[in-house]
Design an enzyme around this catalytic site. Structure first.
Site, PDB file in Angstrom:
ATOM      1  CG  HIS A  61      -0.291   7.242   0.662  1.00 12.24           C
ATOM      2  ND1 HIS A  61      -1.203   7.532   1.642  1.00 12.24           N
ATOM      3  CD2 HIS A  61      -0.397   8.245  -0.243  1.00 12.24           C
ATOM      4  CE1 HIS A  61      -1.832   8.658   1.340  1.00 12.24           C
ATOM      5  NE2 HIS A  61      -1.348   9.111   0.206  1.00 12.24           N
ATOM      6  CE  LYS A 107      -4.085  -1.981   2.275  1.00 11.60           C
ATOM      7  NZ  LYS A 107      -3.576  -3.301   2.723  1.00 11.60           N
TER       8      LYS A 107
END
Length: 238
Positions: free
Chosen positions: A66, A64
Site C-alpha cells: 500500500h 498487503k
C-alpha cells in the site's frame, strides 16, 4: 492421506524456526502456506518463503502492499521476480494498477490478490474509520475496481464470497480467485475475526481458497487439526 490445495495455512508464528518446525509437523497434508508481515520482516523471512517453494509448497506472501503507484509497481516487480505464487496489495485503484504493471514487467506467474476489507473489521469499525459504507457494500465497490484493474483475485471474508463470485461471473472472469481468511472450523474460537464461516460454508459460497491460521498452528496437534479441515471439505468440487 488426504490433501487439498485450496487450504492455505497461515504461519502466524513468532519466528522462522517456529514456522519451519510447523511445516515439518504438518507434512504432506498441507501444500500451501501464507507468510505474513511478522515473518517477512525478519532477517531471512523472504528466503524462508523461497525455501518453502523449493520444497514444492505454494507460497502466499501477504505483504498487503500500500503506497503510491510507482512504489507498489517496483515492490510487486521485485517480489514477483524473486518467486512468489500469491501476493497481496490493498484494493485501491492506483495501488492495483501499479502492482499489475510491476508483476507484468517481471514476466512471472505471480497472482495478485487485492485485499478488500480486513476480516477483523466490523461495520462499526468502518464507521469509526470514516467510511460511509457497510463492509458488504465496500467489498462490492472494491471488487468491481479490482476486476477493472486486472488483478487475479481478491481477499474477502467468507460472508461476501457469494457476491464476489457473482460479480466475477458478470465480468466474464470465472477464474477470479476468492481467498477467504476468517475461516473457522465448527466450534473454533473466532479470536479477532468479525466476519467468519466454516471451511465448508466458505467454499460452498464461492471461495476458491481458505486461509486458516490459529485453529491449526495453535492446536495441540496441528496435523490432526489440518487433516480435520481437509476431511470437512472433501467432496466439494474444486
Amino acid at each position: 492421506m488426504l490433501t487439498d490445495p485450496r487450504l492455505i495455512i497461515g504461519l502466524d508464528l513468532p519466528s522462522i524456526d517456529a514456522a519451519r518446525a510447523m511445516v515439518d509437523r504438518i507434512g504432506a497434508t498441507v501444500s500451501a502456506y501464507k507468510i505474513g508481515l511478522t515473518l517477512l520482516a525478519r532477517p531471512g523471512g523472504v528466503a524462508f518463503a523461497h525455501e518453502l517453494r523449493a520444497r514444492g509448497k505454494m507460497v502466499f506472501q501477504d505483504w498487503k502492499l500500500h503506497d503510491i503507484g510507482a512504489q507498489v509497481e517496483g515492490a510487486a516487480r521485485a517480489v514477483a521476480e524473486g518467486g512468489c505464487d500469491l501476493l497481496t496489495v490493498h484494493a485501491e485503484p492506483q495501488v492495483m494498477r501499479g502492482a499489475v504493471r510491476g508483476r507484468d514487467a517481471a514476466g512471472s506467474g505471480t497472482k495478485l490478490l487485492a485485499v478488500t476489507v480486513l476480516t477483523s473489521l466490523s461495520d462499526a469499525d468502518l464507521a469509526e474509520l470514516g467510511y460511509g459504507f457497510s463492509a458488504a457494500d465496500l467489498v462490492e465497490r472494491r471488487v468491481r475496481q479490482a476486476l477493472d484493474c486486472g488483478v487475479d483475485g481478491v481477499v474477502s471474508s467468507p460472508l461476501e464470497a457469494a457476491r464476489v463470485r457473482a460479480l466475477a461471473h458478470e465480468a466474464g472472469r470465472p477464474d477470479f480467485l476468492i481467498v477467504t481468511p476468517g475461516v473457522r472450523p465448527e466450534g473454533a474460537d473466532k479470536g479477532d475475526q468479525q466476519r467468519t464461516a466454516t471451511p465448508r460454508a466458505a467454499l460452498e459460497a464461492g471461495a476458491t481458497h481458505l486461509v486458516v491460521a490459529r485453529p491449526v498452528v495453535a492446536a495441540d496437534n496441528p496435523l490432526t487439526a489440518a487433516s480435520a479441515i481437509v476431511e470437512s471439505i472433501d467432496g466439494i468440487a474444486l
